[in-house]
Design a protein around this motif. Structure first.
Motif, PDB file in Angstrom:
ATOM      1  N   MET A   1       1.111  -1.249   0.334  1.00  0.00           N
ATOM      2  CA  MET A   1      -0.385  -0.356   0.146  1.00  0.00           C
ATOM      3  C   MET A   1       0.396   1.467  -0.438  1.00  0.00           C
ATOM      4  O   MET A   1       1.833   1.424   0.484  1.00  0.00           O
ATOM      5  CB  MET A   1      -0.810  -0.576   1.116  1.00  0.00           C
ATOM      6  CG  MET A   1      -1.963   1.221   1.614  1.00  0.00           C
ATOM      7  SD  MET A   1      -2.580   1.301   2.830  1.00  0.00           S
ATOM      8  CE  MET A   1      -3.976  -0.360   2.075  1.00  0.00           C
ATOM      9  N   LEU A   2       0.861   1.984  -1.030  1.00  0.00           N
ATOM     10  CA  LEU A   2       1.149   3.378  -0.694  1.00  0.00           C
ATOM     11  C   LEU A   2       1.117   4.218   0.196  1.00  0.00           C
ATOM     12  O   LEU A   2       0.260   4.303   1.295  1.00  0.00           O
ATOM     13  CB  LEU A   2       0.424   4.325  -1.347  1.00  0.00           C
ATOM     14  CG  LEU A   2       0.837   4.331  -3.518  1.00  0.00           C
ATOM     15  CD1 LEU A   2      -0.053   5.201  -3.817  1.00  0.00           C
ATOM     16  CD2 LEU A   2       1.711   3.800  -3.923  1.00  0.00           C
ATOM     17  N   GLU A   3       2.744   4.461   0.416  1.00  0.00           N
ATOM     18  CA  GLU A   3       2.564   5.558   1.782  1.00  0.00           C
ATOM     19  C   GLU A   3       1.443   6.520   2.254  1.00  0.00           C
ATOM     20  O   GLU A   3       0.524   6.768   3.191  1.00  0.00           O
ATOM     21  CB  GLU A   3       3.492   6.032   2.210  1.00  0.00           C
ATOM     22  CG  GLU A   3       5.379   5.100   2.283  1.00  0.00           C
ATOM     23  CD  GLU A   3       6.298   6.125   2.016  1.00  0.00           C
ATOM     24  OE1 GLU A   3       6.386   7.394   2.958  1.00  0.00           O
ATOM     25  OE2 GLU A   3       7.054   4.911   2.508  1.00  0.00           O
ATOM     26  N   GLU A   4       1.054   7.184   1.359  1.00  0.00           N
ATOM     27  CA  GLU A   4       0.148   8.278   1.287  1.00  0.00           C
ATOM     28  C   GLU A   4      -1.545   7.628   1.692  1.00  0.00           C
ATOM     29  O   GLU A   4      -2.023   8.530   2.049  1.00  0.00           O
ATOM     30  CB  GLU A   4       0.044   8.563   0.016  1.00  0.00           C
ATOM     31  CG  GLU A   4      -1.078   9.579  -0.350  1.00  0.00           C
ATOM     32  CD  GLU A   4      -0.798  10.671  -2.046  1.00  0.00           C
ATOM     33  OE1 GLU A   4      -1.906  11.558  -2.027  1.00  0.00           O
ATOM     34  OE2 GLU A   4      -0.606   9.552  -2.932  1.00  0.00           O
ATOM     35  N   VAL A   5      -1.583   6.353   1.217  1.00  0.00           N
ATOM     36  CA  VAL A   5      -2.850   5.806   1.854  1.00  0.00           C
ATOM     37  C   VAL A   5      -2.356   5.361   3.231  1.00  0.00           C
ATOM     38  O   VAL A   5      -3.681   5.654   3.860  1.00  0.00           O
ATOM     39  CB  VAL A   5      -3.258   4.280   0.544  1.00  0.00           C
ATOM     40  CG1 VAL A   5      -4.569   3.710   1.496  1.00  0.00           C
ATOM     41  CG2 VAL A   5      -3.041   5.340  -0.801  1.00  0.00           C
ATOM     42  N   GLU A   6      -2.210   4.614   3.544  1.00  0.00           N
ATOM     43  CA  GLU A   6      -1.395   4.640   5.050  1.00  0.00           C
ATOM     44  C   GLU A   6      -1.805   5.470   5.725  1.00  0.00           C
ATOM     45  O   GLU A   6      -2.569   5.790   6.210  1.00  0.00           O
ATOM     46  CB  GLU A   6       0.010   3.568   5.193  1.00  0.00           C
ATOM     47  CG  GLU A   6       0.471   2.308   4.468  1.00  0.00           C
ATOM     48  CD  GLU A   6       1.511   2.317   4.599  1.00  0.00           C
ATOM     49  OE1 GLU A   6       2.233   3.176   5.180  1.00  0.00           O
ATOM     50  OE2 GLU A   6       2.540   0.694   4.563  1.00  0.00           O
ATOM     51  N   LEU A 182      -9.530  -3.480  -9.592  1.00  0.00           N
ATOM     52  CA  LEU A 182      -8.637  -2.616 -10.617  1.00  0.00           C
ATOM     53  C   LEU A 182      -8.509  -0.988 -10.057  1.00  0.00           C
ATOM     54  O   LEU A 182      -7.547  -0.601 -10.550  1.00  0.00           O
ATOM     55  CB  LEU A 182      -9.744  -1.935 -11.225  1.00  0.00           C
ATOM     56  CG  LEU A 182     -11.167  -2.887 -12.335  1.00  0.00           C
ATOM     57  CD1 LEU A 182     -12.446  -2.533 -12.581  1.00  0.00           C
ATOM     58  CD2 LEU A 182      -9.754  -3.066 -13.616  1.00  0.00           C
ATOM     59  N   LEU A 183      -9.185  -0.371  -8.263  1.00  0.00           N
ATOM     60  CA  LEU A 183      -8.588   0.097  -7.833  1.00  0.00           C
ATOM     61  C   LEU A 183      -6.896  -0.319  -7.282  1.00  0.00           C
ATOM     62  O   LEU A 183      -6.216   0.841  -7.738  1.00  0.00           O
ATOM     63  CB  LEU A 183      -9.067   0.684  -6.821  1.00  0.00           C
ATOM     64  CG  LEU A 183     -11.225   0.885  -7.098  1.00  0.00           C
ATOM     65  CD1 LEU A 183     -11.883   0.711  -5.903  1.00  0.00           C
ATOM     66  CD2 LEU A 183     -11.329   2.296  -8.136  1.00  0.00           C
ATOM     67  N   ASN A 184      -6.851  -1.372  -6.818  1.00  0.00           N
ATOM     68  CA  ASN A 184      -5.485  -1.076  -6.730  1.00  0.00           C
ATOM     69  C   ASN A 184      -4.271  -1.243  -8.014  1.00  0.00           C
ATOM     70  O   ASN A 184      -3.290  -0.281  -7.944  1.00  0.00           O
ATOM     71  CB  ASN A 184      -5.146  -2.632  -5.753  1.00  0.00           C
ATOM     72  CG  ASN A 184      -5.746  -2.645  -4.323  1.00  0.00           C
ATOM     73  OD1 ASN A 184      -4.689  -2.373  -3.696  1.00  0.00           O
ATOM     74  ND2 ASN A 184      -7.139  -2.533  -4.324  1.00  0.00           N
ATOM     75  N   LEU A 185      -4.513  -1.706  -8.989  1.00  0.00           N
ATOM     76  CA  LEU A 185      -3.831  -1.195 -10.418  1.00  0.00           C
ATOM     77  C   LEU A 185      -4.065  -0.353 -10.607  1.00  0.00           C
ATOM     78  O   LEU A 185      -2.814   0.305 -11.514  1.00  0.00           O
ATOM     79  CB  LEU A 185      -4.252  -3.131 -11.147  1.00  0.00           C
ATOM     80  CG  LEU A 185      -4.349  -4.021 -10.807  1.00  0.00           C
ATOM     81  CD1 LEU A 185      -4.637  -4.972 -11.993  1.00  0.00           C
ATOM     82  CD2 LEU A 185      -2.677  -4.250 -10.677  1.00  0.00           C
ATOM     83  N   HIS A 186      -4.788   0.764 -10.979  1.00  0.00           N
ATOM     84  CA  HIS A 186      -4.666   1.636 -12.056  1.00  0.00           C
ATOM     85  C   HIS A 186      -4.949   3.089 -10.944  1.00  0.00           C
ATOM     86  O   HIS A 186      -4.945   3.971 -11.272  1.00  0.00           O
ATOM     87  CB  HIS A 186      -6.112   1.363 -12.568  1.00  0.00           C
ATOM     88  CG  HIS A 186      -6.168   0.416 -13.268  1.00  0.00           C
ATOM     89  ND1 HIS A 186      -4.632   0.314 -14.467  1.00  0.00           N
ATOM     90  CD2 HIS A 186      -6.568  -0.703 -14.045  1.00  0.00           C
ATOM     91  CE1 HIS A 186      -5.124  -1.036 -15.460  1.00  0.00           C
ATOM     92  NE2 HIS A 186      -5.923  -1.560 -15.005  1.00  0.00           N
TER      93      HIS A 186
END
Length: 316
Positions: A1-6, A182-186
C-alpha cells in the motif's frame, strides 16, 4: 500500500461514534449547511418505509432542529407500492421521469442519482440504498458528520461489514472480484476504501454538480475515481457505520454489474471506444445452455452544471 494511503487511512477513516449527534447539530447550526437525503428506489416496498421512518424519527423529529432538511425518495418506475409506502412513511416522493422531462430517462441507478440533484437543494447530498434492512440512522449521521466538522472533506463513503446469509464478511462479491483489483492496479490512491462500490455516501453538492454520472451500476466507481482526480485524496473520507444488511443479487445479475463497472473503469483509463459494449451470459434451458446477451451501460450523464435547467435554478 502506498505510504500516502496508509497516512490517509489514519487521518480520513472514522467511526460514526466519533461525532455525537449533538455535536453535529451544533456544527450544522453554526455553518448554516443544509442536508438532503436521497433514496433511489425500484420495487422496494418491503424496506423503504422503515428506512424513511427511522430517518424521520432520529434525524428530523424530536430534535431542537432537524439534522436532515430534505428526505426524498426517487422512484425509478416501481411496479409495486414503493411510492405509496415511502410517502406514507413521510418522504417526499418524486418519479424519475418527472425530473428534467425534456430529457428522456434511461434505466439505471446512476440516472436516478444524477436527476436527484435537480429534485433536491441541500448543500450536502446523502445517498442511501432503499433495500437496507435493520437500518440505523447512524448511516446518515455518520456520513454527513465529517462534512459538517472537517472543511476540507468533500466526499464521504460508508464502510461496513456485509454478511452473506450467515457468513460474516462474505458480501460485496463484485467489490472483491472486480472493483478492488481495478482500483489497486490503476488507482492505488483509492486502495484504502473498504466499500468502494457501496451505495451509501454523502457529498458536497458543489462537487457532485461538477462530476459526470455513469447511468448504470458503474456510478459508484465512476464518482469515486472522478472525485479523486477533481479534489484529491485528502478531500475523500470513509466512516464505519457497522453492518449493512440488504437483498443480495444472483450470480447473473452480478455478472452484468461487473461488466458495467469494468466498462466505467475502461472508459476512465483510455477514454477510448468499446469494441463490443455487451455481455453474453449462459442459462440452462430444456435443450441445454442458452446464450443471452445484455447491453452494457455505455452512457454517461454530463456534470449537472452543464444542464440548462440546473443553471437557471442556481441563478434564481
Amino acid at each position: 500500500m502506498l505510504e500516502e494511503v496508509e497516512r490517509w487511512l489514519v487521518d480520513r477513516s472514522w467511526s460514526a461514534d466519533d461525532r455525537p449527534l449533538g455535536r453535529l447539530l451544533e456544527r450544522k447550526r453554526a455553518s448554516g449547511a443544509t442536508i438532503s437525503v436521497v433514496l433511489p428506489a425500484l420495487d422496494e416496498e418491503a424496506t423503504v418505509g422503515a428506512i424513511v421512518e427511522v430517518i424521520r424519527r432520529d434525524l428530523i423529529e424530536g430534535l431542537p432542529f432537524p439534522l436532515v432538511d430534505e428526505l426524498v425518495v426517487v422512484d425509478s418506475g416501481s411496479s409495486d407500492r414503493t411510492a405509496e409506502v415511502a410517502a406514507k412513511a413521510g418522504a417526499r416522493v418524486v418519479h424519475r421521469d418527472a425530473i428534467l422531462p425534456r430529457l428522456p430517462a434511461v434505466p439505471g441507478k446512476g440516472e436516478v442519482l444524477w436527476r436527484s440533484l435537480l429534485a433536491t437543494t441541500g448543500d450536502i447530498v446523502c445517498f442511501v440504498d432503499a433495500d437496507l434492512r435493520d437500518f440505523s440512522s447512524a448511516f446518515v449521521s455518520g456520513m454527513v458528520g465529517p462534512l459538517l466538522t472537517e472543511p476540507d472533506v468533500q466526499f464521504v463513503k460508508a464502510m461496513y461489514d456485509r454478511p452473506l446469509g450467515d457468513a460474516p464478511g462474505q458480501g460485496g462479491r463484485v467489490t472483491e472480484l472486480v472493483a478492488r483489483p481495478l482500483l489497486n492496479l490503476h488507482w492505488p490512491q483509492l486502495a484504502g476504501f473498504v466499500q468502494p462500490l457501496g451505495g451509501e455516501y454523502a457529498v458536497r453538492r458543489s462537487l457532485l454538480e461538477r462530476l459526470p454520472f455513469p447511468v448504470g451500476y458503474g456510478v459508484e466507481l465512476g464518482l469515486l475515481v472522478d472525485a479523486l482526480h477533481t479534489v484529491g485524496l485528502d478531500a475523500l473520507a470513509q466512516v464505519d457505520v457497522g453492518v449493512r444488511l440488504h437483498r443480495h443479487q444472483d450470480g447473473q445479475a452480478l455478472g452484468r454489474m461487473a461488466a458495467a463497472i469494468y466498462r466505467t473503469a475502461q472508459l476512465r483509463l483510455s477514454r477510448g471506444h468499446l469494441i463490443r459494449p455487451a455481455l453474453t451470459q449462459f442459462e440452462r434451458g430444456p435443450q441445454g445452455f442458452v446464450a443471452r446477451t445484455y447491453a452494457v451501460d455505455t452512457e454517461e450523464r454530463p456534470p449537472m452544471l452543464e444542464i440548462e435547467e440546473y443553471a437557471v435554478r442556481r441563478v434564481a
